[in-house]
Design a protein around this motif. Structure first.
Motif, PDB file in Angstrom:
ATOM      1  N   SER A   1       0.839  -1.199   0.000  1.00 25.82           N
ATOM      2  CA  SER A   1       0.000   0.000   0.000  1.00 25.82           C
ATOM      3  C   SER A   1       0.873   1.248   0.000  1.00 25.82           C
ATOM      4  O   SER A   1       1.953   1.274   0.592  1.00 25.82           O
ATOM      5  CB  SER A   1      -0.923   0.017   1.219  1.00 25.82           C
ATOM      6  OG  SER A   1      -1.856  -1.039   1.145  1.00 25.82           O
ATOM      7  N   GLU A   2       0.402   2.272  -0.681  1.00 23.33           N
ATOM      8  CA  GLU A   2       1.121   3.547  -0.717  1.00 23.33           C
ATOM      9  C   GLU A   2       0.115   4.679  -0.641  1.00 23.33           C
ATOM     10  O   GLU A   2      -0.978   4.606  -1.212  1.00 23.33           O
ATOM     11  CB  GLU A   2       1.959   3.665  -2.001  1.00 23.33           C
ATOM     12  CG  GLU A   2       2.810   4.916  -2.044  1.00 23.33           C
ATOM     13  CD  GLU A   2       3.764   4.957  -3.234  1.00 23.33           C
ATOM     14  OE1 GLU A   2       4.172   6.060  -3.630  1.00 23.33           O
ATOM     15  OE2 GLU A   2       4.085   3.875  -3.775  1.00 23.33           O
ATOM     16  N   ASN A   3       0.486   5.723   0.079  1.00 23.74           N
ATOM     17  CA  ASN A   3      -0.324   6.926   0.191  1.00 23.74           C
ATOM     18  C   ASN A   3      -0.720   7.418  -1.209  1.00 23.74           C
ATOM     19  O   ASN A   3       0.120   7.609  -2.084  1.00 23.74           O
ATOM     20  CB  ASN A   3       0.492   7.996   0.927  1.00 23.74           C
ATOM     21  CG  ASN A   3      -0.237   9.298   1.063  1.00 23.74           C
ATOM     22  OD1 ASN A   3      -0.448  10.006   0.090  1.00 23.74           O
ATOM     23  ND2 ASN A   3      -0.597   9.638   2.291  1.00 23.74           N
ATOM     24  N   PHE A   4      -2.024   7.607  -1.428  1.00 24.89           N
ATOM     25  CA  PHE A   4      -2.530   7.974  -2.752  1.00 24.89           C
ATOM     26  C   PHE A   4      -1.878   9.232  -3.307  1.00 24.89           C
ATOM     27  O   PHE A   4      -1.422   9.263  -4.458  1.00 24.89           O
ATOM     28  CB  PHE A   4      -4.059   8.150  -2.673  1.00 24.89           C
ATOM     29  CG  PHE A   4      -4.656   8.907  -3.818  1.00 24.89           C
ATOM     30  CD1 PHE A   4      -4.533   8.460  -5.121  1.00 24.89           C
ATOM     31  CD2 PHE A   4      -5.347  10.102  -3.597  1.00 24.89           C
ATOM     32  CE1 PHE A   4      -5.091   9.169  -6.188  1.00 24.89           C
ATOM     33  CE2 PHE A   4      -5.906  10.816  -4.646  1.00 24.89           C
ATOM     34  CZ  PHE A   4      -5.780  10.350  -5.941  1.00 24.89           C
ATOM     35  N   VAL A   5      -1.816  10.281  -2.522  1.00 27.63           N
ATOM     36  CA  VAL A   5      -1.255  11.544  -3.000  1.00 27.63           C
ATOM     37  C   VAL A   5       0.237  11.405  -3.300  1.00 27.63           C
ATOM     38  O   VAL A   5       0.731  11.880  -4.326  1.00 27.63           O
ATOM     39  CB  VAL A   5      -1.504  12.675  -1.992  1.00 27.63           C
ATOM     40  CG1 VAL A   5      -0.765  13.944  -2.404  1.00 27.63           C
ATOM     41  CG2 VAL A   5      -3.004  12.953  -1.874  1.00 27.63           C
ATOM     42  N   GLU A   6       0.979  10.736  -2.408  1.00 24.79           N
ATOM     43  CA  GLU A   6       2.406  10.559  -2.643  1.00 24.79           C
ATOM     44  C   GLU A   6       2.646   9.687  -3.870  1.00 24.79           C
ATOM     45  O   GLU A   6       3.606   9.895  -4.615  1.00 24.79           O
ATOM     46  CB  GLU A   6       3.068   9.931  -1.407  1.00 24.79           C
ATOM     47  CG  GLU A   6       3.037  10.827  -0.180  1.00 24.79           C
ATOM     48  CD  GLU A   6       3.650  12.189  -0.433  1.00 24.79           C
ATOM     49  OE1 GLU A   6       4.725  12.240  -1.090  1.00 24.79           O
ATOM     50  OE2 GLU A   6       3.066  13.206   0.005  1.00 24.79           O
ATOM     51  N   TYR A   7       1.772   8.722  -4.077  1.00 24.59           N
ATOM     52  CA  TYR A   7       1.878   7.865  -5.261  1.00 24.59           C
ATOM     53  C   TYR A   7       1.688   8.694  -6.536  1.00 24.59           C
ATOM     54  O   TYR A   7       2.459   8.565  -7.501  1.00 24.59           O
ATOM     55  CB  TYR A   7       0.823   6.761  -5.188  1.00 24.59           C
ATOM     56  CG  TYR A   7       0.718   5.915  -6.434  1.00 24.59           C
ATOM     57  CD1 TYR A   7       1.716   5.006  -6.771  1.00 24.59           C
ATOM     58  CD2 TYR A   7      -0.392   6.016  -7.279  1.00 24.59           C
ATOM     59  CE1 TYR A   7       1.622   4.225  -7.917  1.00 24.59           C
ATOM     60  CE2 TYR A   7      -0.500   5.243  -8.427  1.00 24.59           C
ATOM     61  CZ  TYR A   7       0.511   4.352  -8.735  1.00 24.59           C
ATOM     62  OH  TYR A   7       0.419   3.588  -9.875  1.00 24.59           O
ATOM     63  N   ILE A   8       0.684   9.559  -6.558  1.00 25.90           N
ATOM     64  CA  ILE A   8       0.432  10.407  -7.726  1.00 25.90           C
ATOM     65  C   ILE A   8       1.576  11.394  -7.932  1.00 25.90           C
ATOM     66  O   ILE A   8       2.021  11.637  -9.065  1.00 25.90           O
ATOM     67  CB  ILE A   8      -0.909  11.152  -7.570  1.00 25.90           C
ATOM     68  CG1 ILE A   8      -2.076  10.162  -7.609  1.00 25.90           C
ATOM     69  CG2 ILE A   8      -1.069  12.195  -8.672  1.00 25.90           C
ATOM     70  CD1 ILE A   8      -2.163   9.327  -8.865  1.00 25.90           C
ATOM     71  N   LYS A   9       2.080  11.966  -6.864  1.00 27.99           N
ATOM     72  CA  LYS A   9       3.204  12.903  -6.980  1.00 27.99           C
ATOM     73  C   LYS A   9       4.418  12.230  -7.624  1.00 27.99           C
ATOM     74  O   LYS A   9       5.119  12.839  -8.447  1.00 27.99           O
ATOM     75  CB  LYS A   9       3.586  13.445  -5.603  1.00 27.99           C
ATOM     76  CG  LYS A   9       2.634  14.491  -5.042  1.00 27.99           C
ATOM     77  CD  LYS A   9       3.150  14.986  -3.700  1.00 27.99           C
ATOM     78  CE  LYS A   9       2.271  16.076  -3.120  1.00 27.99           C
ATOM     79  NZ  LYS A   9       2.786  16.580  -1.823  1.00 27.99           N
ATOM     80  N   SER A  10       4.673  10.985  -7.248  1.00 30.35           N
ATOM     81  CA  SER A  10       5.862  10.298  -7.752  1.00 30.35           C
ATOM     82  C   SER A  10       5.719   9.876  -9.204  1.00 30.35           C
ATOM     83  O   SER A  10       6.719   9.633  -9.875  1.00 30.35           O
ATOM     84  CB  SER A  10       6.157   9.061  -6.892  1.00 30.35           C
ATOM     85  OG  SER A  10       5.132   8.084  -7.023  1.00 30.35           O
ATOM     86  N   ARG A  11       4.482   9.808  -9.704  1.00 28.47           N
ATOM     87  CA  ARG A  11       4.262   9.322 -11.065  1.00 28.47           C
ATOM     88  C   ARG A  11       3.658  10.355 -12.004  1.00 28.47           C
ATOM     89  O   ARG A  11       3.421  10.056 -13.173  1.00 28.47           O
ATOM     90  CB  ARG A  11       3.374   8.072 -11.019  1.00 28.47           C
ATOM     91  CG  ARG A  11       4.128   6.849 -10.518  1.00 28.47           C
ATOM     92  CD  ARG A  11       3.195   5.785 -10.009  1.00 28.47           C
ATOM     93  NE  ARG A  11       3.942   4.594  -9.577  1.00 28.47           N
ATOM     94  CZ  ARG A  11       4.570   4.477  -8.418  1.00 28.47           C
ATOM     95  NH1 ARG A  11       4.562   5.509  -7.575  1.00 28.47           N
ATOM     96  NH2 ARG A  11       5.222   3.376  -8.093  1.00 28.47           N
TER      97      ARG A  11
END
Length: 450
Positions: A85-95
């Motif tokens: 699992s990964e934090n949704f916002v941090e996941y979007i920021k990284s991609r």
């Protein structure tokens, strides 16, 4: 260039100055330069200085707003078969570097002669980009329970790409639009060409040359047709994961539907672009601003009337719609008063606007969503953006730019393209590729942790 060369140029002794002596005017310029060595170089640099300053102040950094405690998204690692699992916002920021890039500073840089929201909006309305973003659609007509008809334009066709588990992006167009709109074709081309995804465009009743087979058009509050289309797409593609993207009024319909469905929807994520959010607030804006009152509202009203009178035969014997009153309608509000609110059973046009606003459904959305808006949008105005609701919802992400107009975001000087296509592409890919397996192999792909 060494310092000696610079010195010669500033003193007027460099060979490149010789051409000035050939004319009387050139001699005067050279004499003026020798008396005031910095004047001519500064005059030569002035346009570049103005351009640099103009570019600096017109650049629109992307501003992100979101919940302090967003949901976590599940990621599947196909190499080891593990899920994390990964934090949704941090996941979007990284991609999604177009939305968040701390090194290059994610930003929209508008075309130099189109920094104004009205210019961006006008360009979006009148330039169709017919020679680019060529999409070959396969049309499917779908009957509704009340005898109506909606059209789904598939790309690529099922002949070229048979039914499989390919991720599919579901499009909703703006007012009186359709699959032919350049903002749809631009994104569809990228998703198919660069990622091999499938696209399905939901064309509302009577839009994009689809037939009208019942005495009902469509409106910003009506979500039953979209609900029918999503269920049909799911039945047609049982293994494919779905993401929805709506533009302008289509964004309002999409987000209202997402809130109504909550965690029951088949869409794993949604993207809202240029959403008016508050239809009553948008109506007031159309009546108060000079350009809105004189140009935008009459133009949109005329577009609605063209579709209506193309299918007048469906309303000739109507007891609720007065054709003469429709003919007299000029603004979009007048059309909604004479047609929309009556066809859909609202007691007043303002009741339709209030009940049709997606802003009141934002808190009920249970899927990750991105809202992309330009603060100088003259139609979907800044003060109608439900910032509190979006940031209160742990599934939500709001991205705004200072410039962009309504469905514009044009960049480039000699040839223009839409900046918004890139962040939408990145967000969509991030959602689809979080777990690329077909639905039967990833039954928990719609579960999100808090």
């Amino acid at each position: 260039m060494d310092m000696e060369t610079v010195s010669q140029f500033l003193l007027g002794n460099h060979p490149s100055w010789e051409f000035l002596n050939s004319t009387e005017a050139g001699s005067r310029i050279l004499q003026q330069h020798r008396e005031n060595p910095l004047v001519v170089p500064l005059l030569a640099l002035l346009p570049f200085l103005f351009m640099a300053l103009f570019r600096f102040y017109s650049t629109s950094p992307v501003v992100l707003s979101y919940n302090d405690n967003p949901v976590s998204i599940r990621l599947y690692n196909k190499k080891n078969g593990r899920i994390r699992s990964e934090n949704f916002v941090e996941y979007i920021k990284s991609r999604c570097p177009s939305l968040f890039d701390p090194t290059k500073r994610a930003a929209f840089k508008p075309t130099l002669w189109m920094t104004n929201g009205h210019l961006q909006t006008a360009y979006a309305a009148f330039v169709g980009f017919e020679n680019v973003y060529r999409i070959d659609y396969e049309r499917e007509l779908l009957s509704t329970p009340d005898g109506g008809t909606v059209a789904i334009d598939w790309a690529p066709s099922f002949e070229k790409k048979p039914v499989d588990d390919t991720p599919t992006l579901v499009f909703l167009h703006g007012l009186t639009g359709g699959s032919h709109e350049s903002y749809i074709r631009a994104l569809a081309e990228v998703m198919m060409r660069d990622h091999g995804y499938r696209c399905a465009v939901f064309n509302a009743r009577a839009c994009a040359d689809s037939p009208l087979t019942s005495a009902q058009l469509y409106c910003g509050a009506y979500t039953d047709d979209l609900r029918l289309v999503v269920k049909h797409i799911r039945k047609t593609l049982p293994e494919a994961k779905l993401v929805g993207v709506g533009f302008s009024l289509g964004a309002n319909i999409l987000m209202k539907y997402m809130g109504e469905e909550g965690d029951k929807t088949e869409l794993m994520a949604a993207m809202s672009v240029g959403n008016p959010f508050d239809l009553l607030g948008t109506c007031y804006n159309m009546e108060r601003g000079y350009l809105q009152r004189k140009i935008y509202s009459p133009t949109m009203g005329a577009s609605l009337k063209r579709i209506f009178f193309k299918h007048t035969n469906m309303f000739v014997n109507s007891k609720i719609v007065n054709l003469e009153e429709v003919k007299r309608a000029i603004t979009i509000r007048q059309f909604d008063e004479s047609v929309t609110r009556r066809v859909f059973g609202y007691r007043t046009v303002h009741e339709y606007y209030r009940m049709g606003s997606s802003s009141q459904h934002i808190l009920d959305i249970k899927r990750p969503f991105l809202c992309l808006s330009a603060l100088d949008d003259p139609i979907a105005v800044e003060w109608c953006i439900p910032r509190d609701e979006i940031t209160e919802n742990p599934y939500g992400l709001l991205a705004t730019t200072s410039h962009g107009g309504h469905l514009g975001w044009f960049q480039g000087f000699f040839s223009q393209d839409r900046w918004c296509t890139k962040p939408l592409e990145e967000f969509c890919v991030a959602m689809f590729e979080a777990d690329r397996r077909p639905i039967s192999e990833s039954p928990d792909y719609l579960k999100f942790d808090r």
